[in-house]
Write an enzyme that holds these catalytic residues in place. Structure first.
Site, short mmCIF file in Angstrom:
data_model
loop_
_atom_site.label_atom_id
_atom_site.label_comp_id
_atom_site.label_asym_id
_atom_site.label_seq_id
_atom_site.Cartn_x
_atom_site.Cartn_y
_atom_site.Cartn_z
N ARG A 226 38.55 -33.85 0.72
CA ARG A 226 38.61 -35.04 1.59
C ARG A 226 39.80 -35.94 1.27
NH1 ARG A 226 32.13 -36.11 1.84
NH2 ARG A 226 31.79 -34.83 3.69
N GLY B 218 28.68 -28.60 6.80
CA GLY B 218 28.99 -28.55 5.38
C GLY B 218 28.79 -27.18 4.76
N GLY C 82 27.45 -33.86 10.16
CA GLY C 82 26.64 -34.51 11.20
C GLY C 82 27.48 -34.98 12.37
N LYS D 25 16.88 -24.56 9.44
CA LYS D 25 15.92 -24.96 10.46
C LYS D 25 16.47 -25.02 11.87
CE LYS D 25 13.29 -27.98 7.39
NZ LYS D 25 13.11 -29.40 7.12
P1 AMP Z 1 21.49 -26.04 7.08
O1 AMP Z 1 21.73 -27.25 6.25
O2 AMP Z 1 20.38 -26.19 8.09
O3 AMP Z 1 22.76 -25.45 7.65
O4 AMP Z 1 20.90 -24.96 6.09
C1 AMP Z 1 21.65 -24.44 5.05
C2 AMP Z 1 20.72 -23.88 4.04
O5 AMP Z 1 19.90 -22.89 4.63
C3 AMP Z 1 21.43 -23.22 2.89
O6 AMP Z 1 21.23 -23.97 1.75
C4 AMP Z 1 20.77 -21.85 2.79
O7 AMP Z 1 20.43 -21.50 1.48
C5 AMP Z 1 19.52 -22.01 3.62
N1 AMP Z 1 19.07 -20.72 4.18
C6 AMP Z 1 19.77 -19.85 4.88
N2 AMP Z 1 19.02 -18.77 5.18
C7 AMP Z 1 17.81 -18.96 4.63
C8 AMP Z 1 16.61 -18.20 4.59
N3 AMP Z 1 16.54 -16.99 5.15
N4 AMP Z 1 15.55 -18.71 3.95
C9 AMP Z 1 15.64 -19.93 3.37
N5 AMP Z 1 16.73 -20.70 3.38
C10 AMP Z 1 17.81 -20.22 3.99
#
Ligand code: AMP
Length: 396
Positions: free
Chosen positions: A35, A354, A377, A198
């Site tokens: 950054r 990120g 975000g 999610k």
């Molecule tokens: P996000 O912040 O929603 O982009 O989620 C990123 C996080 O999702 C990372 O820390 C990954 O470790 C987690 N992630 C990705 N695939 C899986 C999975 N199959 N089960 C659990 N966590 C996951």
């Protein structure tokens, strides 16, 4: 609205909102300088045109009062080295220390103000706090894309005190350009790759993308909610039970809009969320009880890579698996590789969020993609089509 490339900075003091929210270790050493690096071109531009610079930023999440560990003074050595001069420091972002330091600033000099979030007025968007910041300079530049979705004093409110002397810095200019290339001027086929934990965090973006893309690839933790919704067995994989209907709706919408929605056909599974346990490969419709999917499997990698390599515009948000653990990093790595290959063949690739940016860096593909966004975000909201207060305040 003015333009940083053409504005005359001679003998002008520019106050620049930068995003210096960098990670520090226990010794207050910076562990990732991305950054700071990003802000240097804007700073150097003002200096090279005969102006001086006042820098303001937040760091961490202080609770409205000064805390040593969140002091921006920890950044001074690195910042001074990168700019090539001794940066001055004001131990407060407003009041006497800031005013005095700004008043005595000479052409070619740089002043860094203390953490804006030592005052609650920053995040509440207080107008008189913004005015005090504005009084320190002649020109306002917003170059903090990561906070552009917040209507804070330094990111939005301050702009009204510079009706004829406000502009974006190069970081925000580049972000706007990159998003434009993807959303407005995209060459087809256009593929969006969504991953991460999610669906709920990304539902608006998924819906928006369905109106834009030819292919929508869904991997990572969020894909198991789709398989469950389709009636599959996903064992103890991550599932958002309250989003099963939403997942079905997305699948139907994709059909209606003739978007090719790809889900991973197989997974690397493990009996627990750990790097120290045995792994197997399984079809995603039949993951046994007691097992969870933690990465996409070899068939999914092949399916996804084939589509990615034929794409001309690519937007990637979210890892394909738990890439932080070596046993479950392969899917994310291979997808990064496919994006790099497509980019080499002429595609435009935007990496946002990120975690995907962290993955691209971890696997060494930083130079092999078209653009890595600095805002998590903020980028999501911008891609979703929302008006960002920090952008609007400059454009109005
Ligand atoms: P996000 O912040 O929603 O982009 O989620 C990123 C996080 O999702 C990372 O820390 C990954 O470790 C987690 N992630 C990705 N695939 C899986 C999975 N199959 N089960 C659990 N966590 C996951």
């Amino acid at each position: 609205m003015q333009n940083i490339s053409t504005y005359n900075f001679k003998n002008k003091k520019a106050i620049i909102r930068v995003d210096f929210n960098v990670p520090l270790n226990e010794l207050f050493q910076i562990t990732d300088e991305t950054r700071i690096d990003a802000a240097i071109p804007t700073i150097k531009k003002v200096l090279s045109e005969g102006g001086s610079v006042v820098l303001m930023s937040h760091l961490g999440r202080p609770k409205g009062s000064a805390e040593e560990k969140y002091s921006l003074k920890h950044l001074l050595p690195s910042l001074s080295e990168k700019i090539g001069l001794q940066v001055k420091f004001a131990a407060d972002c407003i009041n006497e220390p800031a005013q005095q330091a700004a008043d005595s600033l000479k052409v070619g000099e740089v002043l860094l103000l203390e953490n804006l979030r030592f005052y609650n007025e920053e995040t509440s968007g207080d107008a008189s706090f913004a005015k005090k910041l504005a009084d320190l300079a002649d020109v306002y530049i917003n170059d903090a894309f990561g906070t552009a979705h917040r209507a804070h004093a330094s990111t939005a409110i301050i702009a009204s005190y510079f009706p004829n002397d406000k502009m974006f810095g190069y970081v925000i200019e580049n972000e706007l350009e990159a998003v434009k290339k993807v959303i407005e001027k995209n060459e087809r086929p256009f593929t969006a790759i969504m991953g991460g934990a999610k669906i709920s965090d990304k539902i608006l973006l998924i819906e928006k993308m369905l109106d834009k893309v030819d292919h929508l690839i869904i991997g990572g933790g969020m894909s198991y909610t789709f398989f469950k919704a389709l009636g599959g067995e996903v064992g103890s994989s991550l599932v958002e039970e309250d989003k099963l209907n939403l997942a079905k709706t997305i699948l139907e919408l994709a059909k209606e809009k003739q978007v090719n929605l790809l889900l991973p056909t197989d997974s690397i599974i493990a009996p627990s969320f750990s790097n120290e346990v045995e792994t197997q490969t399984a079809e995603n419709t039949s993951i046994e009880k007691g097992w969870m999917g933690l990465d996409i499997g070899p068939h999914a990698i092949e399916d996804f890579s084939n589509v990615i390599k034929k794409s001309k515009t690519i937007m990637w948000n979210g890892p394909m698996g738990v890439f932080e653990m070596s046993n479950f990093e392969n899917g994310t790595k291979k997808i990064a590789e496919a994006i790099a290959e497509a980019t080499k063949a002429g595609a435009y690739s935007l990496i946002g969020g990120g975690d995907s940016a962290a993955a691209i860096t971890k696997f060494g593909f930083t130079e092999k993609v078209s653009y890595i966004s600095t805002g998590g975000g903020a980028l999501l909201e911008f891609l979703e089509g929302k008006v960002l207060p920090g952008i609007k305040a400059i454009q109005d």
